[in-house]
Design a protein around this motif. Structure first.
Motif, mmCIF file in Angstrom:
data_model
loop_
_atom_site.group_PDB
_atom_site.id
_atom_site.type_symbol
_atom_site.label_atom_id
_atom_site.label_comp_id
_atom_site.label_asym_id
_atom_site.label_seq_id
_atom_site.Cartn_x
_atom_site.Cartn_y
_atom_site.Cartn_z
ATOM 1 N N HIS A 97 96.708 100.020 66.066
ATOM 2 C CA HIS A 97 96.176 100.495 67.339
ATOM 3 C C HIS A 97 96.538 101.938 67.691
ATOM 4 O O HIS A 97 96.420 102.330 68.857
ATOM 5 C CB HIS A 97 96.664 99.581 68.470
ATOM 6 N N SER A 98 96.993 102.722 66.707
ATOM 7 C CA SER A 98 97.298 104.115 67.011
ATOM 8 C C SER A 98 96.927 105.006 65.833
ATOM 9 O O SER A 98 96.617 104.523 64.739
ATOM 10 C CB SER A 98 98.791 104.302 67.346
ATOM 11 N N HIS A 146 98.991 104.539 80.640
ATOM 12 C CA HIS A 146 97.731 104.055 80.077
ATOM 13 C C HIS A 146 96.543 104.825 80.631
ATOM 14 O O HIS A 146 96.643 105.538 81.621
ATOM 15 C CB HIS A 146 97.554 102.568 80.395
ATOM 16 N N HIS A 204 100.733 105.176 73.224
ATOM 17 C CA HIS A 204 100.389 105.648 71.869
ATOM 18 C C HIS A 204 99.449 104.701 71.124
ATOM 19 O O HIS A 204 99.116 104.957 69.960
ATOM 20 C CB HIS A 204 101.636 105.853 70.997
ATOM 21 N N ASN A 205 99.029 103.606 71.730
ATOM 22 C CA ASN A 205 98.165 102.642 71.064
ATOM 23 C C ASN A 205 96.780 102.623 71.710
ATOM 24 O O ASN A 205 96.595 103.072 72.838
ATOM 25 C CB ASN A 205 98.766 101.228 71.144
ATOM 26 N N ARG A 206 95.802 102.091 70.971
ATOM 27 C CA ARG A 206 94.455 101.967 71.522
ATOM 28 C C ARG A 206 93.902 100.577 71.194
ATOM 29 O O ARG A 206 94.316 99.936 70.236
ATOM 30 C CB ARG A 206 93.541 103.057 70.957
ATOM 31 N N GLN A 245 90.920 101.049 75.518
ATOM 32 C CA GLN A 245 92.149 101.140 76.298
ATOM 33 C C GLN A 245 93.177 101.931 75.491
ATOM 34 O O GLN A 245 93.349 101.703 74.292
ATOM 35 C CB GLN A 245 92.736 99.748 76.584
ATOM 36 N N TYR A 246 93.865 102.868 76.147
ATOM 37 C CA TYR A 246 94.972 103.596 75.531
ATOM 38 C C TYR A 246 96.246 103.252 76.290
ATOM 39 O O TYR A 246 96.285 103.335 77.518
ATOM 40 C CB TYR A 246 94.733 105.106 75.598
ATOM 41 N N ASP A 299 88.964 104.842 78.134
ATOM 42 C CA ASP A 299 87.804 105.662 77.789
ATOM 43 C C ASP A 299 86.588 104.745 77.919
ATOM 44 O O ASP A 299 86.371 103.867 77.081
ATOM 45 C CB ASP A 299 87.942 106.206 76.366
#
Length: 279
Positions: A239-240, A65, A46-48, A42-43, A68
């Protein structure tokens, strides 16, 4: 920026996807996304976050959001707007206001919204019940689905509330909830977070504002703002791919060394050491 709109109180959708088509716009509504099966990334803002079966994500208005998809994923969507939250009797006004505030405070936070382990099987069961009701469409199915959706939203609110300031409870006054919301909404705009501006915006004297905020939240205004920024730094590191100097600029630190000193005092590790150990 163009917004995606929702023209009914809520809607549900189940999709099995090999690829997730990101929408080039933010939403004007809240969106819960449950992972019924599959894995991927999940994006958001700016975080994943690496997702898997059983994760539940909450998107608030303004969030950007995408996903992928790693393995074929079954996404279950619940979309609802403010009118759905507010559609209660007037005597429930304070409860409604708190739920909306809590949901809004999910902003800036990536990852699964379920922090209470006992709620994970509960949400899985509730989602499965919606799918069964929607598939069979027996008598009163739409009313049953509506009640289940309300229950899910309440469970989500409970999980977000676990991350609120330590002294914010169910009986906390509405003014401080509005101040907290305002701070989080404008955390990247330091001029709007000065005591003088907050005092003018909320119609409270600077002196009383400071005393009132600390009594209601357990922290001074500056402590709360600083701690919230530090939590965002932690999120960015985990997360980024943002560089430390980019995070410092985003959160208006004087420079990278200023951020390093503040973060080390907060976590006992430098940002780079924290990222190596936990990232």
């Amino acid at each position: 920026m163009r917004k995606n709109n929702l023209y009914q109180p809520f809607e549900i959708e189940l999709k099995e996807l090999e690829n997730y088509q990101a929408r080039p716009a933010s939403n004007s509504f809240f969106e819960l996304i449950y992972i019924a099966d599959g894995t991927g990334v999940q994006y958001i803002n700016h975080n994943r976050f690496n997702y898997r079966k059983g994760n539940l994500f909450l998107l608030t208005p303004e969030d950007i959001h995408s996903f992928d998809v790693g393995t074929v994923t079954r996404f279950f969507f619940i979309r609802f707007n403010r009118y759905y939250i507010e559609n209660k009797s007037s005597r429930d006004h304070e409860s409604v206001q708190r739920i909306e505030y809590i949901l809004q405070n999910a902003s800036h936070r990536p990852g699964c919204i379920l922090k209470n382990q006992a709620d994970k099987p509960l949400i899985a069961s509730l989602i499965e019940s919606i799918i069964i009701e929607h598939t069979n469409q027996q008598l009163y199915y739409s009313k049953i689905i509506e009640q289940i959706v309300k229950t899910i939203i309440t469970v989500v609110a409970r999980n977000i509330a676990l991350k609120l300031p330590k002294n914010v409870q169910e009986n906390t006054g509405e003014p401080v909830l509005a101040i907290l919301h305002y701070i989080q909404e404008h955390i990247f705009e330091p001029k709007l977070l000065r005591s003088q501006h907050l005092s003018a915006h909320f119609g409270i004297s600077v002196t009383y504002l400071g005393r009132y905020f600390k009594k209601q939240s357990g922290e001074t205004l500056q402590q709360y703002i600083s701690n919230y920024k530090l939590r965002l730094i932690e999120t960015r590191l985990l997360h980024s791919d943002m560089r430390i100097n980019e995070i410092a600029s985003e959160l208006n630190f004087t420079d990278e060394s200023h951020l390093n000193r503040a973060f080390k005092k907060y976590k006992g590790l430098s940002p780079s050491a924290f990222k190596r150990q936990f990232g």
